[in-house]
Design a protein around this motif. Structure first.
Motif, PDB file in Angstrom:
ATOM      1  N   VAL A 144      -9.248   5.095  -3.203  1.00  0.00           N
ATOM      2  CA  VAL A 144      -9.323   3.776  -2.538  1.00  0.00           C
ATOM      3  C   VAL A 144      -8.017   3.351  -1.840  1.00  0.00           C
ATOM      4  O   VAL A 144      -8.058   2.941  -0.668  1.00  0.00           O
ATOM      5  CB  VAL A 144      -9.816   2.693  -3.530  1.00  0.00           C
ATOM      6  N   PRO A 145      -6.824   3.465  -2.480  1.00  0.00           N
ATOM      7  CA  PRO A 145      -5.602   3.046  -1.747  1.00  0.00           C
ATOM      8  C   PRO A 145      -5.411   3.845  -0.469  1.00  0.00           C
ATOM      9  O   PRO A 145      -4.888   3.321   0.518  1.00  0.00           O
ATOM     10  CB  PRO A 145      -4.471   3.319  -2.746  1.00  0.00           C
ATOM     11  N   MET A 183      -7.830   4.865   1.386  1.00  0.00           N
ATOM     12  CA  MET A 183      -8.754   4.304   2.376  1.00  0.00           C
ATOM     13  C   MET A 183      -8.089   3.150   3.117  1.00  0.00           C
ATOM     14  O   MET A 183      -8.204   3.020   4.323  1.00  0.00           O
ATOM     15  CB  MET A 183     -10.027   3.793   1.691  1.00  0.00           C
ATOM     16  N   PHE A 184      -7.391   2.296   2.331  1.00  0.00           N
ATOM     17  CA  PHE A 184      -6.722   1.149   2.960  1.00  0.00           C
ATOM     18  C   PHE A 184      -5.442   1.572   3.677  1.00  0.00           C
ATOM     19  O   PHE A 184      -4.911   0.824   4.486  1.00  0.00           O
ATOM     20  CB  PHE A 184      -6.400   0.078   1.913  1.00  0.00           C
ATOM     21  N   ARG A 237      -4.795   6.456  -9.369  1.00  0.00           N
ATOM     22  CA  ARG A 237      -5.063   5.627  -8.183  1.00  0.00           C
ATOM     23  C   ARG A 237      -3.766   4.997  -7.668  1.00  0.00           C
ATOM     24  O   ARG A 237      -3.509   4.963  -6.467  1.00  0.00           O
ATOM     25  CB  ARG A 237      -6.073   4.531  -8.533  1.00  0.00           C
ATOM     26  N   ASN A 255       0.820  -1.207   0.000  1.00  0.00           N
ATOM     27  CA  ASN A 255       0.000   0.000   0.000  1.00  0.00           C
ATOM     28  C   ASN A 255       0.859   1.263   0.000  1.00  0.00           C
ATOM     29  O   ASN A 255       0.530   2.244  -0.668  1.00  0.00           O
ATOM     30  CB  ASN A 255      -0.911  -0.040   1.230  1.00  0.00           C
ATOM     31  N   HIS A 268      -5.058   4.308   5.555  1.00  0.00           N
ATOM     32  CA  HIS A 268      -5.365   5.177   6.705  1.00  0.00           C
ATOM     33  C   HIS A 268      -4.984   6.633   6.450  1.00  0.00           C
ATOM     34  O   HIS A 268      -4.573   7.341   7.375  1.00  0.00           O
ATOM     35  CB  HIS A 268      -4.652   4.694   7.972  1.00  0.00           C
ATOM     36  N   ARG A 321      -6.390  12.878   1.563  1.00  0.00           N
ATOM     37  CA  ARG A 321      -6.667  12.030   0.394  1.00  0.00           C
ATOM     38  C   ARG A 321      -7.307  12.829  -0.707  1.00  0.00           C
ATOM     39  O   ARG A 321      -6.934  12.741  -1.878  1.00  0.00           O
ATOM     40  CB  ARG A 321      -7.667  10.949   0.815  1.00  0.00           C
ATOM     41  N   LYS A 372     -13.490   9.004  -6.092  1.00  0.00           N
ATOM     42  CA  LYS A 372     -13.491   8.009  -5.000  1.00  0.00           C
ATOM     43  C   LYS A 372     -12.633   6.812  -5.371  1.00  0.00           C
ATOM     44  O   LYS A 372     -11.973   6.215  -4.527  1.00  0.00           O
ATOM     45  CB  LYS A 372     -14.925   7.535  -4.716  1.00  0.00           C
TER      46      LYS A 372
END
Lengths: 658, 264
Positions: free
Chosen positions: B150-151, B153-154, B198, B126, B156, B162, B146
């Motif tokens: 996503v990365p 989101m994983f 992304r 990540n 933190h 973000r 969005k």
């Protein structure tokens, strides 16, 4: 770990995949659980409302009718005919009786023919061939020896019996019994008493060959034709006070009539035409007004019945037999009619007079001696009749039995309505207020051939026990009694609900809870298969997505969280659909039937002004928690195996399957 | 390696318009593009030592890689080439920690990927590696913005950070106006640029791209390659792409060819 907010974002995006399949899943599973939910809501509602009505109608008392279980042998009945010992006992009793009669006749200087005593044993032509010849006999219940025999049996039985009122009180005390009532059966019946319809007496319906009128011999038949069949019982006023109407001028003007509570069905049959009472309205909302009008018209109304004792019934039988014989021999000039013949009464409940007496002086003397002898023994019964006047003081609703299942209100009222057994009811306290002469105790409370003052005196008879809760009444019935109409179950009483079928209301709870518990696995199975199939498909089809998530740095638990939340959202939608459907069905039933059933319940329970609205909806948190937990459980369990497989798979193979 | 402000301005100007037009402009005046550079001599960021990968296909054992060793340096743009089945994608996936070698060792910035536990490897991926796939693999029902998030989101990353990063990246790849659109509303080239954005969200030091232009026309392919070059130039990101296209491979700093699981 991924944040809840991001988990929701990803899980909600997932909901857009396979939308049609998901919608079908939610609808089909929701239908399954929704119907279950509706059933639960309705069952709880009906049960709670029925309980509330039962409480109101019986002032919070739950009544149990107790009948002592008395072996038939106590009345001299035995299967397979009397035993050798019984035959010996009966023969001795008969010999003693004849000897006493002889001695008495001698002492009174009366003639006595032993042959005039009806033998206690008669040949039994239907005895099986295997029975020894000297035992091919049956007991003659018309013999004067029979009462002596039963009295002997019953005296012996009473000494050790465990089904006396005192025993009942001991058994009921641990359950919190608050009161005991003893109903009394009335000696009138269709064979000795005729209801004087329009003031006329129909003698042809009396006697040993009489048959019940108006209906059949079921409890329901006796209940709805009790006046016509002269079926009455004396009941404690406290048990039927909801049906007893306020005293009006008609009742004040007549203080010598026997008070009686009859059913609406019979009231319609007997007085519908003369009082211009319309048929019960179909509309439930008009039932109460109809019922009140009926009560107002009938309160204080009197009717009469004619009681004829056994001696008069015997004369009537002789009269009818003579008439039949004369008709048979009308062309036979050698036919000699009986020396003694009777004329029928000329007025309703009038005297039966001697038409002709051609007996010889000896015959007359023998007959007079027989009477004198019976009088000396205290067993003589002069022919007599009594005109009984009854006054209606209450009307009890009774549901039509034949179409009980044709509508929900009928079904409800027939299940939950008054359960007082057979017969019109004479309120004991009101009866006790009558002048002694008006009570006709010698008739109404006379002992009959098969009722026993020995047993009654010992406290062995029907009793009503009052309990403060359904639970106490239920426990008492189940633990201390046998079901009604049981001959033996190792316990001394048969016990059943009385006054209303409150146990049924309670049973609805138990049964429906059981049914729901039985149905729940099926609903879970159906919904489970559907949810499983859909979820498994969605998860399997998400392998690449899972692999991509892992490639961009998602941990296994992140992915689990996203899909578990997705599953929870789907479950929440099924829950919402189920609840909306369940509540929708329940509220629809409520809207369609509540007002109607409320009126029916008020009529059925006899609480016109006290009964609250009959609600079909009842919330049982445990049921709802079960439902929601089942749906969520299924959804989570359905998703776990494919999800675990997905996150354990190598992402490589899933990404390259293009 | 750091791009000059003028280079960045030129690039953004180039991509603020339509990608196709931008690519056309890129194709014609080759002189305006930076020339393929010499292999950088910076520190080794990714090291493959004697790596073999065997797997079963039915009853048959396939030797996908056999004793491969190579070093990739920081900021290098490497193209892995070879015929189908040569093992180039397998090698890329091993480099990304998506699979483990049968033998040998792969280290990234000194971390032996084989020794990392699953959770640690996920975190490492990540934070350190960005993946670009041939078939893009965006979330079809998430708006573009969005999807790029996503990365993070994983990883933190705070939502505000973000989103700022998403805005920055979408501007770089020329999709600022499409942030609220769903992937199905975009062209293939736009989707792949979003996929690159992304991959860059967590500022990875290595970008691994498996046939990133395999599903694009030549114009969009050129734009994607230019994007990689730009990222390498501006952020110093090491870029490793798998391609079978010699023209694209020619634009890399170094082409590593594989044949039957061995380097040639």
């Amino acid at each position: 770990m991924i944040s809840l907010r991001d988990t929701i974002t990803l899980a909600r995006a997932k909901l857009h995949t396979k939308r049609i399949m998901l919608a079908i899943t939610i609808v089909v599973s929701g239908l399954s659980f929704g119907i279950l939910c509706a059933a639960g809501l309705l069952a709880t509602g009906i049960s709670k409302s029925a309980h509330a009505y039962t409480r109101t109608a019986l002032d919070g008392q739950y009544l149990v009718k107790s009948q002592p279980i008395i072996p038939p042998e106590v009345f001299g009945f035995s299967s397979g005919g009397p035993s050798a010992a019984t035959i010996a006992t009966l023969t001795t009793l008969q010999a003693t009786y004849i000897s006493q009669q002889k001695d008495l006749a001698k002492k009174l200087k009366l003639s006595f023919d032993p042959q005039s005593v009806a033998p206690i044993l008669l040949p039994n032509p239907y005895a099986e061939a295997s029975v020894p010849a000297d035992r091919r006999v049956r007991i003659n219940f018309d013999s004067p020896v029979y009462p002596l025999y039963t009295q002997k049996l019953q005296t012996e039985y009473v000494a050790t019996a465990k089904n006396k009122l005192a025993d009942l009180k001991t058994a009921a005390a641990p359950y919190g019994a608050t009161a005991f009532h003893q109903n009394q059966s009335v000696a009138l019946n269709y064979a000795n008493t005729s209801y004087l319809a329009g003031g006329k007496e129909d003698l042809s319906k009396l006697g040993p060959n009489a048959r019940p009128q108006g209906s059949d011999q079921t409890t329901y038949g006796y209940l709805t034709a009790s006046v016509r069949n002269s079926s009455y019982s004396l009941v404690d006023d406290a048990l039927i006070k909801r049906f007893i109407l306020p005293v009006n001028d008609k009742r004040r003007a007549n203080l010598a009539a026997i008070p009686v509570v009859i059913t609406t069905t019979e009231a319609m049959t007997l007085f519908g035409q003369s009082y211009n009472i319309s048929q019960p309205p179909v509309s439930a909302s008009q039932q109460i007004a109809w019922m009140k009008a009926l009560q107002q018209k009938l309160n204080g109304t009197t009717y009469t019945a004619c009681y004829r004792n056994e001696a008069e019934i015997s004369e009537l039988t002789t009269m009818s037999q003579a008439a039949a014989a004369a008709a048979e021999h009308k062309d036979d000039k050698t036919y000699v009619p009986p020396a003694l013949s009777y004329s029928p009464p000329t007025a309703p409940c009038g005297d039966i007079t001697v038409k002709q007496d051609k007996r010889s002086a000896d015959e007359k003397k023998a007959a007079q001696d027989q009477i004198a002898l019976s009088q000396a023994l205290g067993a003589y019964e002069a022919p007599q009749h009594q005109l009984l006047t009854f006054m209606i003081v209450g009307v009890m609703p009774v549901s039509p039995q034949t179409n009980a299942l044709t509508s929900l209100p009928n079904f409800m009222s027939s299940l939950l309505g008054a359960q007082y057994g057979a017969g019109a009811m004479i309120p004991q306290q009101l009866f006790g207020q009558l002048p002694a002469a008006a009570q006709h105790k010698d008739v109404l409370l006379a002992s009959s051939k098969f009722s026993s003052s020995t047993l009654t005196a010992a406290g062995i008879g029907e009793a009503i026990v009052s309990f403060p809760s359904v639970g106490a009444a239920r426990s008492f019935i189940h633990q201390q009694g046998c079901p009604p109409d049981t001959n033996s179950c190792g316990k001394p009483f048969t016990l059943e609900p009385y006054g209303s079928n409150y146990l049924l209301a309670d049973d609805i709870d138990t049964t429906v809870t059981k049914a729901l518990r039985t149905a729940l696995p099926f609903a879970i199975l159906i919904a489970g298969i559907i949810i499983w199939a859909t979820m498994a498909r969605v998860i399997i089809d998400s392998r690449r997505e899972t692999a991509v998530f892992r490639a961009i740095g998602a941990k296994r638990r992140d992915i689990m969280a996203v899909y578990l939340l997705y599953s929870l959202i789907v479950a929440a939608r099924i829950v919402a659909f189920s609840l909306i459907l369940g509540l929708g069905i329940a509220f629809t039933v409520q809207a369609l039937y509540s007002a109607q059933v409320t009126d029916y319940a008020k009529v059925t329970f006899g609480v016109f002004d006290r009964g609250q609205s009959f609600s079909f909806i009842g919330f049982d948190p445990a049921q709802l928690i079960w439902l929601v937990a089942s749906i969520i459980g299924i959804s989570l369990v359905a998703i776990l195996p494919p999800l675990l497989r997905n996150v354990r798979r190598s992402p490589i193979s899933d990404m390259r399957d293009e | 390696m750091t791009a000059t402000p003028q280079q960045i301005r030129d690039f953004l100007e180039l991509f603020n318009g339509d990608a196709v037009l931008a690519a056309q402009s890129l194709q014609a005046p080759a002189a305006t593009l930076p020339k393929p550079q010499e292999a950088p001599s910076g520190p080794v960021v990714l090291s493959v030592k004697d790596v073999a990968k065997r797997y079963k296909r039915g009853k048959q054992v396939v030797n996908a890689l056999n004793g491969v060793s190579l070093d990739i340096h920081e900021g290098e743009f490497v193209a892995l080439t070879g015929a189908s089945g040569s093992g180039k994608s397998t090698l890329l996936q091993l480099m990304g920690g998506l699979d483990k070698p049968t033998s040998g060792e792969i280290t990234i910035e000194g971390h032996d990927l084989s020794r990392l536990k699953d959770t640690a490897l996920a975190e490492f991926r990540n934070q350190t590696i960005g993946f670009v796939f041939q078939f893009f693999y965006l979330q079809p029902f998430l708006p573009l913005g969005k999807n790029v998030e996503v990365p993070g989101m994983f990883g933190h990353v705070k939502p505000a950070d973000r989103q700022a990063r998403v805005r920055e990246l979408l501007q770089i790849v020329g999709l600022s106006e499409q942030a609220q659109q769903l992937p199905k509303q975009l062209s293939g080239g736009q989707i792949q640029r979003a996929a690159v954005a992304r991959a860059l969200l967590n500022k990875p030091r290595i970008l691994l791209a498996d046939e990133p232009t395999g599903n694009l026309d030549s114009t969009n392919s050129a734009a994607i390659i230019e994007l990689f070059k730009h990222i390498r130039a501006t952020a110093g990101t090491t870029v490793v792409i798998v391609t079978h296209n010699p023209d694209i491979a020619a634009q890399a700093d170094r082409e590593i060819r594989l044949s039957d699981g061995v380097l040639v």
